[in-house]
Design a protein around this motif. Structure first.
Motif, mmCIF file in Angstrom:
data_model
loop_
_atom_site.group_PDB
_atom_site.id
_atom_site.type_symbol
_atom_site.label_atom_id
_atom_site.label_comp_id
_atom_site.label_asym_id
_atom_site.label_seq_id
_atom_site.Cartn_x
_atom_site.Cartn_y
_atom_site.Cartn_z
ATOM 1 N N SER A 54 2.010 -3.104 4.620
ATOM 2 C CA SER A 54 3.067 -2.087 4.657
ATOM 3 C C SER A 54 3.222 -1.417 3.306
ATOM 4 C CB SER A 54 4.390 -2.709 5.099
ATOM 5 O OG SER A 54 4.818 -3.682 4.161
ATOM 6 N N GLY A 55 4.161 -0.468 3.244
ATOM 7 C CA GLY A 55 4.376 0.293 2.025
ATOM 8 C C GLY A 55 5.724 0.005 1.403
ATOM 9 N N GLU A 93 2.644 0.356 9.017
ATOM 10 C CA GLU A 93 1.603 -0.661 8.929
ATOM 11 C C GLU A 93 0.239 0.009 8.900
ATOM 12 O OE1 GLU A 93 2.256 -3.216 12.268
ATOM 13 O OE2 GLU A 93 3.945 -4.243 11.316
ATOM 14 N N LEU A 94 -0.629 -0.489 8.043
ATOM 15 C CA LEU A 94 -1.939 0.130 7.840
ATOM 16 C C LEU A 94 -2.699 0.288 9.149
ATOM 17 C CD1 LEU A 94 -4.420 -0.691 4.994
ATOM 18 C CD2 LEU A 94 -5.225 -0.604 7.336
ATOM 19 N N ASN A 95 -2.723 -0.766 9.960
ATOM 20 C CA ASN A 95 -3.563 -0.741 11.166
ATOM 21 C C ASN A 95 -2.865 -0.180 12.395
ATOM 22 O OD1 ASN A 95 -1.833 -2.844 11.666
ATOM 23 N ND2 ASN A 95 -3.425 -4.402 11.921
ATOM 24 N N ALA A 96 -1.682 0.401 12.209
ATOM 25 C CA ALA A 96 -0.963 0.955 13.355
ATOM 26 C C ALA A 96 -1.481 2.331 13.757
ATOM 27 C CB ALA A 96 0.530 1.046 13.033
ATOM 28 N N TRP A 118 0.868 -1.189 0.000
ATOM 29 C CA TRP A 118 0.000 0.000 0.000
ATOM 30 C C TRP A 118 0.895 1.226 0.000
ATOM 31 C CZ3 TRP A 118 -2.779 2.866 4.378
ATOM 32 C CH2 TRP A 118 -3.904 3.563 3.896
ATOM 33 N N ASP A 119 0.390 2.372 -0.438
ATOM 34 C CA ASP A 119 1.232 3.576 -0.472
ATOM 35 C C ASP A 119 0.761 4.677 0.472
ATOM 36 O OD1 ASP A 119 -1.016 4.494 -1.774
ATOM 37 O OD2 ASP A 119 -0.002 5.030 -3.634
ATOM 38 N N PHE A 120 -0.136 4.329 1.403
ATOM 39 C CA PHE A 120 -0.562 5.259 2.448
ATOM 40 C C PHE A 120 -1.045 6.598 1.877
ATOM 41 C CE2 PHE A 120 1.931 2.056 4.454
ATOM 42 C CZ PHE A 120 1.371 1.884 5.706
ATOM 43 N N HIS A 121 -1.782 6.510 0.774
ATOM 44 C CA HIS A 121 -2.392 7.686 0.146
ATOM 45 C C HIS A 121 -1.369 8.735 -0.275
ATOM 46 C CE1 HIS A 121 -6.536 6.454 0.932
ATOM 47 N NE2 HIS A 121 -6.191 6.170 2.167
ATOM 48 N N ARG A 122 -0.155 8.336 -0.593
ATOM 49 C CA ARG A 122 0.874 9.306 -0.999
ATOM 50 C C ARG A 122 0.491 9.967 -2.322
ATOM 51 N NH1 ARG A 122 6.450 9.787 0.072
ATOM 52 N NH2 ARG A 122 5.926 8.834 2.090
ATOM 53 N N ARG A 123 0.301 11.272 -2.274
ATOM 54 C CA ARG A 123 -0.129 12.018 -3.448
ATOM 55 C C ARG A 123 1.023 12.192 -4.439
ATOM 56 N NH1 ARG A 123 -4.825 15.083 -2.791
ATOM 57 N NH2 ARG A 123 -4.003 16.693 -4.193
ATOM 58 N N ALA A 155 -4.589 4.391 14.784
ATOM 59 C CA ALA A 155 -5.981 4.258 15.231
ATOM 60 C C ALA A 155 -6.886 5.294 14.571
ATOM 61 C CB ALA A 155 -6.052 4.386 16.751
ATOM 62 N N ASP A 156 -6.369 6.492 14.339
ATOM 63 C CA ASP A 156 -7.177 7.529 13.695
ATOM 64 C C ASP A 156 -7.517 7.133 12.263
ATOM 65 O OD1 ASP A 156 -7.112 9.088 15.979
ATOM 66 O OD2 ASP A 156 -5.396 10.292 15.319
ATOM 67 N N ARG A 157 -6.540 6.553 11.559
ATOM 68 C CA ARG A 157 -6.800 6.108 10.188
ATOM 69 C C ARG A 157 -7.877 5.036 10.168
ATOM 70 N NH1 ARG A 157 -2.117 3.918 8.933
ATOM 71 N NH2 ARG A 157 -1.242 5.818 8.049
ATOM 72 N N MET A 158 -7.805 4.092 11.082
ATOM 73 C CA MET A 158 -8.799 3.026 11.134
ATOM 74 C C MET A 158 -10.182 3.573 11.453
ATOM 75 S SD MET A 158 -6.921 0.491 10.292
ATOM 76 C CE MET A 158 -7.930 -0.964 10.622
ATOM 77 N N ALA A 159 -10.248 4.588 12.316
ATOM 78 C CA ALA A 159 -11.535 5.194 12.675
ATOM 79 C C ALA A 159 -12.156 5.901 11.477
ATOM 80 C CB ALA A 159 -11.342 6.165 13.828
ATOM 81 N N VAL A 160 -11.332 6.575 10.686
ATOM 82 C CA VAL A 160 -11.838 7.239 9.483
ATOM 83 C C VAL A 160 -12.352 6.202 8.491
ATOM 84 C CG1 VAL A 160 -11.167 8.585 7.453
ATOM 85 C CG2 VAL A 160 -10.403 9.286 9.733
ATOM 86 N N MET A 161 -11.622 5.120 8.325
ATOM 87 C CA MET A 161 -12.080 4.057 7.430
ATOM 88 C C MET A 161 -13.426 3.508 7.872
ATOM 89 S SD MET A 161 -8.612 1.867 6.652
ATOM 90 C CE MET A 161 -7.312 2.481 5.578
#
Length: 258
Positions: free
Chosen positions: A190-191, A201-204, A88-93, A206-212
């Motif tokens: 991971s990226g 790590e994607l699930n590391a 994954w690229d963690f939404h890198r613009r 908590a704020d990102r997971m809450a938004v999802m």
């Protein structure tokens, strides 16, 4: 009765997340599994579960070749190749990457997400033709819409969807080719090293997971095990004999909610 009794499978990206969950489910369903991982510790853990572990990088053809050889030599053949490994690229613009980073990131993300699946199909095709087997890839909601990642990830997943459709045409009628497209999943995905994201790590977050979770019609982010039944379904010659070229969504309604 176990749904995959006697089946022989290769699963890449098996060290964690969806890949590990698929290995566990396939073993429970009676399959014999070669699990492809990057780390020795993961190989040892999966061997303890009953899988045959192969260590390698899916962006290198010899990894797919060794995995298929392990299945055919140990189990006598191959019925399904699950190309699950991904980055994954963690939404890198785009504008946050230099041209050099784009080039390096492209090579790494596409090398794992697309070329890894293509190499798997190429290495496995002869064995799968002999068994009337199938290829299954792990897609994403990013196979069909933007926003599931950054430019590199989304482009790679659209390419993977095209790969499924084209290989389904080329390998028919002996080999079926399909995909499962999970949405937001609680994994340690991971990226790319090229973008400095190999340790993330994607699930590391908590704020990102809450938004999802806010975007999920079913009210929660999925667990890896939520998707495994679809891999069993697509692997089975009796349960999905007429399915090829398909990308089965398993995204909690994410695709229609945004």
């Amino acid at each position: 009765m176990a749904r995959l009794e006697g089946y022989r499978a290769v699963v890449t990206g098996a060290g964690s997340g969806i890949g590990r969950a698929v290995v566990a489910r396939f073993l429970t369903e009676g399959a014999k599994v070669v699990a492809v991982v990057r780390k020795t510790a993961d190989a040892e853990s999966l061997s303890a579960m009953g899988a045959v572990a192969v260590i390698g990088d899916v962006s290198q053809y010899d990894t797919a070749e060794r995995a298929v050889a392990a299945a055919t030599e140990t189990f006598g053949g191959l019925d399904v190749y699950v190309a699950n490994a991904g980055l994954w690229d963690f939404h890198r613009r785009m504008e946050k990457q230099s041209p050099e980073e784009l080039a390096r990131g492209f090579d790494e993300v596409f090398g794992v997400n697309v070329l890894g699946a293509l190499y798997g199909a190429r290495a496995a095709v002869e064995a799968l033709r002999a068994s009337g087997g199938s290829v299954i890839v792990t897609g994403s909601n990013a196979c069909v819409l933007g926003g599931g990642g950054g430019v590199l990830y989304t482009a790679s997943k659209f390419a993977l969807r095209g790969l499924v459709m084209q290989l389904a045409k080329e390998l028919a009628p002996q080999v079926r080719v399909n995909g499962v497209a999970p949405g937001a999943t609680n994994t340690s995905l991971s990226g790319p090293l090229a973008l400095g994201q190999a340790g993330k790590e994607l699930n590391a977050d908590a704020d990102r997971m809450a938004v999802m979770q806010q975007h999920m019609l079913l009210g929660r982010v999925s667990e890896p095990e939520d998707h495994t039944a679809l891999y069993v379904l697509l692997a089975s010659r009796t349960e999905s004999p007429y399915v090829t070229g398909a990308m089965l969504m398993s995204d909690g309604g994410l695709t229609i909610s945004i």
